[in-house]
Design a protein around this motif. Structure first.
Motif, mmCIF file in Angstrom:
data_model
loop_
_atom_site.group_PDB
_atom_site.id
_atom_site.type_symbol
_atom_site.label_atom_id
_atom_site.label_comp_id
_atom_site.label_asym_id
_atom_site.label_seq_id
_atom_site.Cartn_x
_atom_site.Cartn_y
_atom_site.Cartn_z
ATOM 1 N N THR A 107 34.045 -16.735 43.671
ATOM 2 C CA THR A 107 35.470 -17.064 43.687
ATOM 3 C C THR A 107 36.282 -15.853 43.244
ATOM 4 O O THR A 107 35.749 -14.910 42.660
ATOM 5 C CB THR A 107 35.771 -18.243 42.740
ATOM 6 O OG1 THR A 107 35.351 -17.902 41.403
ATOM 7 C CG2 THR A 107 35.047 -19.506 43.184
ATOM 8 N N CYS A 111 39.771 -18.474 37.454
ATOM 9 C CA CYS A 111 40.884 -19.390 37.716
ATOM 10 C C CYS A 111 40.733 -20.057 39.077
ATOM 11 O O CYS A 111 41.034 -21.251 39.225
ATOM 12 C CB CYS A 111 42.217 -18.652 37.616
ATOM 13 S SG CYS A 111 42.730 -18.319 35.917
ATOM 14 N N GLN A 112 40.264 -19.328 40.082
ATOM 15 C CA GLN A 112 40.047 -19.970 41.368
ATOM 16 C C GLN A 112 38.893 -20.967 41.297
ATOM 17 O O GLN A 112 38.928 -22.012 41.955
ATOM 18 C CB GLN A 112 39.775 -18.946 42.473
ATOM 19 C CG GLN A 112 39.788 -19.607 43.849
ATOM 20 C CD GLN A 112 39.285 -18.713 44.962
ATOM 21 O OE1 GLN A 112 38.374 -17.907 44.769
ATOM 22 N NE2 GLN A 112 39.855 -18.859 46.147
ATOM 23 N N ASP A 115 40.402 -24.035 40.044
ATOM 24 C CA ASP A 115 41.186 -24.616 41.132
ATOM 25 C C ASP A 115 40.283 -25.390 42.083
ATOM 26 O O ASP A 115 40.568 -26.540 42.453
ATOM 27 C CB ASP A 115 41.914 -23.479 41.863
ATOM 28 C CG ASP A 115 42.696 -23.937 43.077
ATOM 29 O OD1 ASP A 115 42.922 -25.155 43.215
ATOM 30 O OD2 ASP A 115 43.088 -23.088 43.887
ATOM 31 N N ARG A 141 46.475 -27.471 36.979
ATOM 32 C CA ARG A 141 45.796 -27.855 38.212
ATOM 33 C C ARG A 141 45.660 -29.367 38.347
ATOM 34 O O ARG A 141 45.785 -29.912 39.455
ATOM 35 C CB ARG A 141 44.411 -27.211 38.287
ATOM 36 C CG ARG A 141 44.397 -25.721 38.537
ATOM 37 C CD ARG A 141 45.217 -25.303 39.731
ATOM 38 N NE ARG A 141 45.004 -26.124 40.922
ATOM 39 C CZ ARG A 141 45.651 -25.967 42.070
ATOM 40 N NH1 ARG A 141 46.558 -25.015 42.181
ATOM 41 N NH2 ARG A 141 45.407 -26.748 43.110
ATOM 42 N N ARG A 254 38.913 -9.639 39.531
ATOM 43 C CA ARG A 254 38.948 -10.977 40.119
ATOM 44 C C ARG A 254 37.648 -11.373 40.794
ATOM 45 O O ARG A 254 37.598 -11.704 41.979
ATOM 46 C CB ARG A 254 40.113 -11.113 41.115
ATOM 47 C CG ARG A 254 41.477 -10.580 40.642
ATOM 48 C CD ARG A 254 41.861 -11.076 39.259
ATOM 49 N NE ARG A 254 41.979 -12.513 39.181
ATOM 50 C CZ ARG A 254 41.666 -13.214 38.092
ATOM 51 N NH1 ARG A 254 41.192 -12.634 37.019
ATOM 52 N NH2 ARG A 254 41.819 -14.513 38.084
ATOM 53 N N THR A 283 40.347 -21.241 51.659
ATOM 54 C CA THR A 283 41.020 -20.444 50.631
ATOM 55 C C THR A 283 40.565 -18.993 50.733
ATOM 56 O O THR A 283 39.797 -18.632 51.628
ATOM 57 C CB THR A 283 40.757 -21.028 49.227
ATOM 58 O OG1 THR A 283 41.565 -20.356 48.265
ATOM 59 C CG2 THR A 283 39.294 -20.890 48.837
ATOM 60 N N ASN A 284 41.041 -18.160 49.825
ATOM 61 C CA ASN A 284 40.722 -16.725 49.906
ATOM 62 C C ASN A 284 39.419 -16.386 49.189
ATOM 63 O O ASN A 284 38.944 -17.147 48.336
ATOM 64 C CB ASN A 284 41.861 -15.904 49.294
ATOM 65 C CG ASN A 284 42.105 -16.251 47.838
ATOM 66 O OD1 ASN A 284 42.346 -17.412 47.520
ATOM 67 N ND2 ASN A 284 42.056 -15.273 46.967
#
Length: 416
Positions: A107, A111-112, A115, A141, A254, A283-284
């Motif tokens: 991820t 934080c992702q 999420d 979230r 990240r 998502t990214n």
């Protein structure tokens, strides 16, 4: 021209709870014309201090990954295989069973990962158990995903252990998970094997999974060693979220992960793995060259580097705890033993003109140019969070300014 209505209220409410928003409000109180430099001991990014730098092996790994010309394209949804294999092997060193690359999902930071997990667990009428105090991202979230947050207390004078009786009271048939943050942000606590075992047994009894936030894994420098929640994966399914951000001191890179620690296969049976992959499909991804550097980062970072960082944190935590004891108006119920933070209780009865923790932090920023975070951002009104992961001169100076501030605002003793 008219614009379609945005999903305004949930987004505004969720966004207003982020650390960045609260920190920005405190920083805006600083007197820009003040004669002294701003001392920031409120955020969780230690990289502003020269003593907290990533290992050279990690920097070399990034350069090598870039120059290899092998990581310039898109990555698979769940991350490239060498990185997932390296993380599986890294996490397995502390587990009584072996994780496979198929248990790992990469991820864009932890934080992702949070999420993803909150999003796939959300369903109409569901609730999740969150620690109080806890990391605000979970609150934001859950609010945005329309899942009810129910808070169980952490007990300050018991090393911030979870109140498991309250956990049992809060849980019902719609509870999907409980979150455990260990080592703790914001408390600085590290849970014992015994307490983690009790948490696992409680979750098993209630029939819920555990989301184990271990972004500060191995940053433990007190009496309790770091023990991953996944050790108890044979008792209850555990989903671990983590990253290289804190142990390697590279929060801006990240790169995080989700790890399914479930040797009994309950999560696969419930198709949680497919839900994670399906969400990642929309998502990214973390940057491919960062993923490409992960095997080398993990394999080549020397133990001496980790020991050096632990010694820095231990010494700063000792200094911070000792200085706080000298300041009338604030108290620290538990000496920090891990992560980079300590929670400090305000005694507003000793401080004149302070309405609450936010008022304290904004006034401190205005008068002393010192930035700390109000505890209300973490669910604890009239507390503050201090970050001790900075250089010693900055920490000493900031704590001296806090002492001066508290002395200046001390209520006069009533005359007899």
């Amino acid at each position: 021209m008219s614009c379609p209505p945005a999903n305004g209220a949930p987004l505004v409410d969720a966004g207003s709870m982020s650390i960045r928003v609260v920190l920005g409000r405190v920083i805006s109180s600083v007197d820009a014309s003040g004669p002294r430099p701003v001392l920031a001991i409120g955020n969780g990014d230690p990289t502003a201090s020269a003593c907290y730098r990533p290992p050279p092996e990690a920097e070399d790994a990034i350069v090598d990954a870039l120059r290899s010309q092998e990581h310039n394209g898109y990555s698979p949804t769940i991350g490239i295989l060498p990185a997932r294999r390296a993380i599986a092997e890294y996490l397995s060193l502390d587990l009584p069973y072996q994780l496979s690359p198929d248990d790992i999902y990469l991820t864009a930071g932890c934080c992702q990962a949070i999420d993803v997990m909150i999003s796939i667990l959300a369903r109409p009428g569901s609730n999740i158990l969150l620690p109080k105090p806890g990391f605000p991202m979970y609150e934001s979230r859950t609010m945005f995903s329309n899942i009810e947050a129910r808070h169980f207390n952490l007990i300050p004078d018991q090393g911030w252990e979870a109140d498991l009786e309250s956990v049992e009271t809060l849980a019902d048939e719609n509870t999907v998970a409980m979150v455990i943050i260990n080592p703790s942000n914001p408390c600085g606590s590290v849970y014992s094997h015994d307490h983690l075992a009790k948490i696992a047994e409680t979750a098993r009894k209630l029939g819920i999974i555990i989301i184990a936030d271990e972004v500060y894994d191995h940053l433990a420098f007190g009496n309790n060693p770091f023990i991953p929640m996944g050790v108890f994966g044979d008792i209850v399914p555990v989903i671990t979220v983590g990253s290289i951000s804190k142990r390697w001191l590279v929060p801006g890179w990240r790169l995080g992960w989700i790890a399914t620690c479930d040797p009994n296969g309950f999560l696969k049976e419930a198709k949680v793995d497919k839900s994670i992959e399906n969400y990642l499909n929309i998502t990214n991804d973390p940057a491919t060259f960062i993923q490409g550097a992960v095997p080398q980062i993990i394999a080549k970072t020397k133990e001496d580097y980790f020991n050096k960082i632990l010694n820095l944190l231990r010494n700063s935590a000792d200094l911070c705890y000792g200085k706080i004891k000298e300041i009338r108006g604030i108290t620290c119920p538990h000496k920090p033993e891990g992560s980079m933070f300590v929670m400090v209780k305000l005694d507003l009865s000793c401080l004149d003109g302070m309405q609450d923790d936010l008022d304290f932090c904004c006034s401190l920023a205005k008068e002393e140019s010192v930035i700390v975070l109000p505890g209300s951002a973490f669910g604890m009104k009239d507390w503050i969070r201090i970050t001790f992961a900075t250089d010693v001169p900055t920490l000493e100076n900031a704590l001296e300014r806090i002492k001066s501030f508290c002395q200046r605002h001390a209520k006069q003793e009533a005359q007899v």
